[in-house]
Structures are given as structure tokens and as C-alpha cells.
Design a protein around this motif. Structure first.
Motif, PDB file in Angstrom:
ATOM      1  N   VAL A  14       0.842  -1.202   0.000  1.00 13.05           N
ATOM      2  CA  VAL A  14       0.000   0.000   0.000  1.00 13.05           C
ATOM      3  C   VAL A  14       0.878   1.254   0.000  1.00 13.05           C
ATOM      4  O   VAL A  14       0.604   2.212  -0.736  1.00 13.05           O
ATOM      5  N   ALA A  15       1.941   1.245   0.787  1.00 13.32           N
ATOM      6  CA  ALA A  15       2.836   2.407   0.839  1.00 13.32           C
ATOM      7  C   ALA A  15       3.515   2.641  -0.508  1.00 13.32           C
ATOM      8  O   ALA A  15       3.644   3.787  -0.948  1.00 13.32           O
ATOM      9  N   ILE A  16       3.918   1.572  -1.174  1.00 11.65           N
ATOM     10  CA  ILE A  16       4.563   1.719  -2.484  1.00 11.65           C
ATOM     11  C   ILE A  16       3.580   2.269  -3.506  1.00 11.65           C
ATOM     12  O   ILE A  16       3.924   3.150  -4.311  1.00 11.65           O
ATOM     13  N   ILE A  17       2.340   1.779  -3.481  1.00 12.93           N
ATOM     14  CA  ILE A  17       1.325   2.266  -4.417  1.00 12.93           C
ATOM     15  C   ILE A  17       1.051   3.748  -4.183  1.00 12.93           C
ATOM     16  O   ILE A  17       0.992   4.538  -5.131  1.00 12.93           O
ATOM     17  N   ILE A  18       0.905   4.147  -2.923  1.00 14.70           N
ATOM     18  CA  ILE A  18       0.660   5.561  -2.608  1.00 14.70           C
ATOM     19  C   ILE A  18       1.848   6.414  -3.060  1.00 14.70           C
ATOM     20  O   ILE A  18       1.672   7.480  -3.642  1.00 14.70           O
ATOM     21  N   TYR A  19       3.060   5.940  -2.826  1.00 13.57           N
ATOM     22  CA  TYR A  19       4.261   6.661  -3.228  1.00 13.57           C
ATOM     23  C   TYR A  19       4.293   6.853  -4.747  1.00 13.57           C
ATOM     24  O   TYR A  19       4.569   7.942  -5.239  1.00 13.57           O
ATOM     25  N   LEU A  20       3.995   5.786  -5.489  1.00 16.15           N
ATOM     26  CA  LEU A  20       4.020   5.882  -6.957  1.00 16.15           C
ATOM     27  C   LEU A  20       2.958   6.845  -7.468  1.00 16.15           C
ATOM     28  O   LEU A  20       3.213   7.626  -8.399  1.00 16.15           O
ATOM     29  N   VAL A  21       1.771   6.815  -6.867  1.00 18.20           N
ATOM     30  CA  VAL A  21       0.708   7.732  -7.291  1.00 18.20           C
ATOM     31  C   VAL A  21       1.102   9.180  -7.024  1.00 18.20           C
ATOM     32  O   VAL A  21       0.944  10.050  -7.881  1.00 18.20           O
ATOM     33  N   VAL A  22       1.646   9.438  -5.843  1.00 19.39           N
ATOM     34  CA  VAL A  22       2.055  10.808  -5.498  1.00 19.39           C
ATOM     35  C   VAL A  22       3.185  11.282  -6.419  1.00 19.39           C
ATOM     36  O   VAL A  22       3.164  12.412  -6.903  1.00 19.39           O
ATOM     37  N   MET A  23       4.153  10.414  -6.684  1.00 16.77           N
ATOM     38  CA  MET A  23       5.255  10.796  -7.580  1.00 16.77           C
ATOM     39  C   MET A  23       4.745  11.068  -8.994  1.00 16.77           C
ATOM     40  O   MET A  23       5.194  11.998  -9.656  1.00 16.77           O
ATOM     41  N   TYR A  24       3.786  10.268  -9.468  1.00 18.76           N
ATOM     42  CA  TYR A  24       3.204  10.481 -10.795  1.00 18.76           C
ATOM     43  C   TYR A  24       2.509  11.832 -10.857  1.00 18.76           C
ATOM     44  O   TYR A  24       2.696  12.598 -11.805  1.00 18.76           O
ATOM     45  N   ILE A  25       1.710  12.153  -9.839  1.00 17.19           N
ATOM     46  CA  ILE A  25       0.978  13.420  -9.834  1.00 17.19           C
ATOM     47  C   ILE A  25       1.942  14.602  -9.777  1.00 17.19           C
ATOM     48  O   ILE A  25       1.786  15.584 -10.512  1.00 17.19           O
ATOM     49  N   LEU A  26       2.956  14.523  -8.906  1.00 19.67           N
ATOM     50  CA  LEU A  26       3.913  15.619  -8.801  1.00 19.67           C
ATOM     51  C   LEU A  26       4.709  15.796 -10.086  1.00 19.67           C
ATOM     52  O   LEU A  26       4.937  16.934 -10.534  1.00 19.67           O
ATOM     53  N   THR A  27       5.127  14.706 -10.705  1.00 15.86           N
ATOM     54  CA  THR A  27       5.870  14.794 -11.964  1.00 15.86           C
ATOM     55  C   THR A  27       5.004  15.409 -13.048  1.00 15.86           C
ATOM     56  O   THR A  27       5.456  16.258 -13.814  1.00 15.86           O
ATOM     57  N   LYS A  28       3.737  15.001 -13.109  1.00 17.74           N
ATOM     58  CA  LYS A  28       2.818  15.549 -14.107  1.00 17.74           C
ATOM     59  C   LYS A  28       2.624  17.045 -13.883  1.00 17.74           C
ATOM     60  O   LYS A  28       2.621  17.821 -14.839  1.00 17.74           O
ATOM     61  N   LEU A  29       2.479  17.464 -12.631  1.00 24.14           N
ATOM     62  CA  LEU A  29       2.316  18.890 -12.337  1.00 24.14           C
ATOM     63  C   LEU A  29       3.542  19.692 -12.766  1.00 24.14           C
ATOM     64  O   LEU A  29       3.426  20.752 -13.376  1.00 24.14           O
ATOM     65  N   VAL A  30       4.716  19.188 -12.453  1.00 28.59           N
ATOM     66  CA  VAL A  30       5.950  19.896 -12.796  1.00 28.59           C
ATOM     67  C   VAL A  30       6.097  19.994 -14.308  1.00 28.59           C
ATOM     68  O   VAL A  30       6.437  21.057 -14.846  1.00 28.59           O
TER      69      VAL A  30
END
Length: 50
Positions: A14-30
Motif C-alpha cells: 500500500v505504501a509503495i502504491i501511494i508513493y508511486l501515485v504521489v510521484m506520478y501526480i507531482l511529476t505531471k504537475l511539474v
């Protein structure tokens, strides 16, 4: 005691999935912000040429 050892892999997954989702969103925003900044620079240069 055995039950707590079975929960650890689930929590890790669950922690890895949350981490990947957050990293995807932040990368997309940047990238979106950077793309809009670049398009503004290009438009500014085109206006200055005319």
C-alpha cells in the motif's frame, strides 16, 4: 504475533502504491507547469520578432 507479520507486506505494498501515485501526480504537475512556461516564452519571442 503471526498475524502482525502477515500485515507488514500488505502495508508495504500500500505504501509503495501511494508513493508511486504521489510521484506520478507531482511529476505531471511539474511537467505541465514547465510546458506552459515554455509556451509562454515561445509566444513572447514570436511577438518580439514581429
Amino acid at each position: 504475533m503471526i498475524e502482525s507479520f502477515q500485515v507488514i507486506p500488505i502495508m508495504t505494498a500500500v505504501a509503495i502504491i501511494i508513493y508511486l501515485v504521489v510521484m506520478y501526480i507531482l511529476t505531471k504537475l511539474v511537467l505541465d507547469r514547465n510546458a506552459s512556461y515554455m509556451s509562454l516564452k515561445v509566444m513572447d519571442m514570436m511577438i518580439k520578432k514581429q
